[in-house]
Design a protein around this motif. Structure first.
Motif, PDB file in Angstrom:
ATOM      1  N   ARG A  42       0.854  -1.196   0.000  1.00 43.78           N
ATOM      2  CA  ARG A  42       0.000   0.000   0.000  1.00 43.78           C
ATOM      3  C   ARG A  42       0.885   1.240   0.000  1.00 43.78           C
ATOM      4  N   ALA A  43       0.948   1.897  -1.151  1.00 44.56           N
ATOM      5  CA  ALA A  43       1.852   3.035  -1.320  1.00 44.56           C
ATOM      6  C   ALA A  43       1.602   4.137  -0.300  1.00 44.56           C
ATOM      7  N   GLU A  44       0.341   4.318   0.105  1.00 43.51           N
ATOM      8  CA  GLU A  44       0.013   5.409   1.019  1.00 43.51           C
ATOM      9  C   GLU A  44       0.579   5.210   2.420  1.00 43.51           C
ATOM     10  N   ARG A  45       1.038   3.987   2.744  1.00 46.43           N
ATOM     11  CA  ARG A  45       1.640   3.751   4.054  1.00 46.43           C
ATOM     12  C   ARG A  45       3.099   4.214   4.097  1.00 46.43           C
ATOM     13  N   LYS A  51       7.329   2.070  -4.539  1.00 45.90           N
ATOM     14  CA  LYS A  51       6.064   2.748  -4.817  1.00 45.90           C
ATOM     15  C   LYS A  51       6.139   4.182  -4.316  1.00 45.90           C
ATOM     16  N   ASP A  52       5.597   5.108  -5.094  1.00 49.51           N
ATOM     17  CA  ASP A  52       5.611   6.508  -4.690  1.00 49.51           C
ATOM     18  C   ASP A  52       4.494   6.772  -3.689  1.00 49.51           C
ATOM     19  N   GLY A  53       4.856   7.292  -2.536  1.00 48.16           N
ATOM     20  CA  GLY A  53       3.869   7.588  -1.506  1.00 48.16           C
ATOM     21  C   GLY A  53       4.468   8.531  -0.485  1.00 48.16           C
ATOM     22  N   PRO A  54       3.681   8.944   0.496  1.00 45.17           N
ATOM     23  CA  PRO A  54       4.203   9.822   1.550  1.00 45.17           C
ATOM     24  C   PRO A  54       5.269   9.093   2.362  1.00 45.17           C
ATOM     25  N   LEU A  55       6.284   9.808   2.792  1.00 44.74           N
ATOM     26  CA  LEU A  55       7.376   9.211   3.565  1.00 44.74           C
ATOM     27  C   LEU A  55       6.911   9.082   5.020  1.00 44.74           C
ATOM     28  N   ASP A  56       6.178   8.003   5.299  1.00 47.05           N
ATOM     29  CA  ASP A  56       5.518   7.849   6.590  1.00 47.05           C
ATOM     30  C   ASP A  56       6.156   6.736   7.427  1.00 47.05           C
ATOM     31  N   MET A  57       5.869   5.471   7.089  1.00 48.27           N
ATOM     32  CA  MET A  57       6.444   4.277   7.724  1.00 48.27           C
ATOM     33  C   MET A  57       5.956   4.013   9.143  1.00 48.27           C
ATOM     34  N   ARG A  58       4.952   4.726   9.625  1.00 53.39           N
ATOM     35  CA  ARG A  58       4.450   4.477  10.983  1.00 53.39           C
ATOM     36  C   ARG A  58       3.465   3.319  10.954  1.00 53.39           C
ATOM     37  N   GLN A  62       0.722   6.835  14.226  1.00 56.62           N
ATOM     38  CA  GLN A  62       0.858   7.893  15.225  1.00 56.62           C
ATOM     39  C   GLN A  62       2.329   8.128  15.533  1.00 56.62           C
ATOM     40  N   GLY A  63       2.632   9.321  16.033  1.00 54.94           N
ATOM     41  CA  GLY A  63       3.996   9.624  16.439  1.00 54.94           C
ATOM     42  C   GLY A  63       4.841  10.181  15.308  1.00 54.94           C
ATOM     43  N   THR A  64       6.150  10.112  15.490  1.00 57.42           N
ATOM     44  CA  THR A  64       7.104  10.658  14.527  1.00 57.42           C
ATOM     45  C   THR A  64       7.112   9.833  13.251  1.00 57.42           C
ATOM     46  N   SER A  65       6.978  10.497  12.114  1.00 58.56           N
ATOM     47  CA  SER A  65       6.998   9.807  10.825  1.00 58.56           C
ATOM     48  C   SER A  65       8.424   9.730  10.294  1.00 58.56           C
ATOM     49  N   ALA A  66       8.600   8.963   9.223  1.00 57.48           N
ATOM     50  CA  ALA A  66       9.918   8.873   8.591  1.00 57.48           C
ATOM     51  C   ALA A  66      10.354  10.235   8.062  1.00 57.48           C
ATOM     52  N   ALA A  67       9.409  11.003   7.518  1.00 60.57           N
ATOM     53  CA  ALA A  67       9.742  12.338   7.019  1.00 60.57           C
ATOM     54  C   ALA A  67      10.219  13.238   8.156  1.00 60.57           C
ATOM     55  N   ASP A  68       9.532  13.169   9.305  1.00 59.58           N
ATOM     56  CA  ASP A  68       9.954  13.963  10.465  1.00 59.58           C
ATOM     57  C   ASP A  68      11.388  13.625  10.846  1.00 59.58           C
ATOM     58  N   LEU A  69      11.681  12.335  10.881  1.00 58.38           N
ATOM     59  CA  LEU A  69      13.007  11.875  11.297  1.00 58.38           C
ATOM     60  C   LEU A  69      14.078  12.313  10.296  1.00 58.38           C
ATOM     61  N   VAL A  70      13.833  12.056   9.014  1.00 61.93           N
ATOM     62  CA  VAL A  70      14.821  12.361   7.974  1.00 61.93           C
ATOM     63  C   VAL A  70      15.080  13.861   7.866  1.00 61.93           C
ATOM     64  N   ASN A  71      14.057  14.670   8.110  1.00 59.49           N
ATOM     65  CA  ASN A  71      14.197  16.115   7.935  1.00 59.49           C
ATOM     66  C   ASN A  71      14.686  16.851   9.176  1.00 59.49           C
ATOM     67  N   SER A  72      14.801  16.153  10.313  1.00 63.84           N
ATOM     68  CA  SER A  72      15.144  16.865  11.548  1.00 63.84           C
ATOM     69  C   SER A  72      16.401  16.361  12.252  1.00 63.84           C
ATOM     70  N   LEU A  73      16.770  15.110  12.055  1.00 63.29           N
ATOM     71  CA  LEU A  73      17.909  14.567  12.792  1.00 63.29           C
ATOM     72  C   LEU A  73      19.225  15.216  12.375  1.00 63.29           C
ATOM     73  N   LYS A  74      20.138  15.305  13.337  1.00 64.44           N
ATOM     74  CA  LYS A  74      21.482  15.764  13.020  1.00 64.44           C
ATOM     75  C   LYS A  74      22.167  14.726  12.138  1.00 64.44           C
ATOM     76  N   GLU A  75      23.143  15.175  11.370  1.00 67.77           N
ATOM     77  CA  GLU A  75      23.825  14.282  10.430  1.00 67.77           C
ATOM     78  C   GLU A  75      24.418  13.063  11.131  1.00 67.77           C
ATOM     79  N   ALA A  76      25.067  13.267  12.274  1.00 69.21           N
ATOM     80  CA  ALA A  76      25.699  12.152  12.989  1.00 69.21           C
ATOM     81  C   ALA A  76      24.663  11.151  13.482  1.00 69.21           C
ATOM     82  N   HIS A 108       9.571  14.440   1.478  1.00 67.50           N
ATOM     83  CA  HIS A 108       8.172  14.166   1.785  1.00 67.50           C
ATOM     84  C   HIS A 108       7.652  12.899   1.115  1.00 67.50           C
ATOM     85  N   SER A 109       8.394  12.348   0.149  1.00 71.56           N
ATOM     86  CA  SER A 109       7.908  11.159  -0.556  1.00 71.56           C
ATOM     87  C   SER A 109       8.953  10.048  -0.540  1.00 71.56           C
ATOM     88  N   THR A 110       8.471   8.815  -0.675  1.00 75.57           N
ATOM     89  CA  THR A 110       9.367   7.657  -0.709  1.00 75.57           C
ATOM     90  C   THR A 110      10.259   7.695  -1.948  1.00 75.57           C
TER      91      THR A 110
END
Length: 252
Positions: A42-45, A51-58, A62-76, A108-110
């Motif tokens: 299911r691409a939307e997950r 498959k092209d879909g939102p970068l979610d993976m939850r 609920q909680g922190t999504s994959a996009a949140d993690l990838v866009n906010s974590l420090k490089e290390a 924002h996308s896979t």
């Protein structure tokens, strides 16, 4: 009628979920670890790099999504996740590229993330998509999957009555290693401290008995019928009459 009751929750919540149904002990626990085919398809997950879909993976939505993690974590920190949970040899180079690209265009996308990984990580000789390890690592971090494996195994230990069976299917080495180590300790087969060290005087009766020393692997027929089963590892153990260990490894 009434033989099947579906309960939504995490592995580690088994005891409380079953207590709500007035169930205190069970004859068997089966854990099918990792992401499911339905989630991947299911691409939307947002689990699949194919498959092209939102970068979610939850898994629970609920909680922190994959996009949140990838866009906010420090490089290390991002590099550590890619290495620890994906065993990605190019983790530092990939983390550097992610941090560089997100400054102008956040992820924002896979497809967006998968294309960057394929650009940075060289193709392997085995033909596995270069994005495989990175997506696995981020998914594990988003869902705290290895922590949930530990909590689920401990919950199963407390729920199973003597003679009850625990069956666990793992699909990658990190999961399988966690299950293997848990059962080795609970079966009394873990490495012992040096004979040169003073004895602590502590002994822990094994709470499980292995029914097979080696994991059960899918045969060629099963792999042909279900290619996703090729990496599956099934480990089975039987509960003894000994008390369950507490989470720190002692007797509960």
């Amino acid at each position: 009628a009434g033989r099947l009751t579906l309960l939504e929750g995490r592995f580690g919540d088994m005891q409380s979920l079953l207590a709500g149904c007035d169930v205190r002990m069970v004859d068997g626990v089966a854990l099918d670890l990792g992401v499911s085919s339905m989630q991947l398809d299911r691409a939307e997950r947002g689990f699949s790099f194919r498959k092209d879909g939102p970068l979610d993976m939850r898994m629970a939505g609920q909680g922190t999504s994959a996009a949140d993690l990838v866009n906010s974590l420090k490089e290390a920190d991002l590099a550590d996740i890619l290495w620890k949970y994906g065993e990605e040899r190019h983790s530092r180079r990939l983390a550097r590229a992610i941090v560089h690209d997100r400054q102008t265009t956040p992820f924002h996308s896979t497809t967006q993330l998968a294309e960057l990984v394929r650009r940075v990580v060289p193709k392997s000789k085995d033909g596995i998509d270069p994005a495989t390890r990175a997506f696995q690592a981020i998914r594990i971090a988003v869902n705290d999957e290895l922590g949930e494996v530990d909590r689920g195994l401990s919950a199963a230990e407390h729920l199973l009555r003597p003679g009850g069976r625990l069956a666990v299917v793992a699909f990658h080495s990190l999961e399988d290693r966690a299950v293997k180590d848990f059962l080795k300790k609970r079966c009394g087969a873990a490495a012992r401290p040096s004979r040169h060290l003073p004895s602590t005087g502590l002994t822990r009766p094994p709470s499980f008995r292995l029914l097979s020393r080696k994991p059960v692997l899918p045969d060629s027929a099963e792999q042909s019928a279900n290619p996703r089963a090729r990496s599956a590892r099934l480990r089975i153990a039987e509960r003894t009459e000994a008390p369950a260990w507490d989470h720190s490894g002692g007797q509960a």
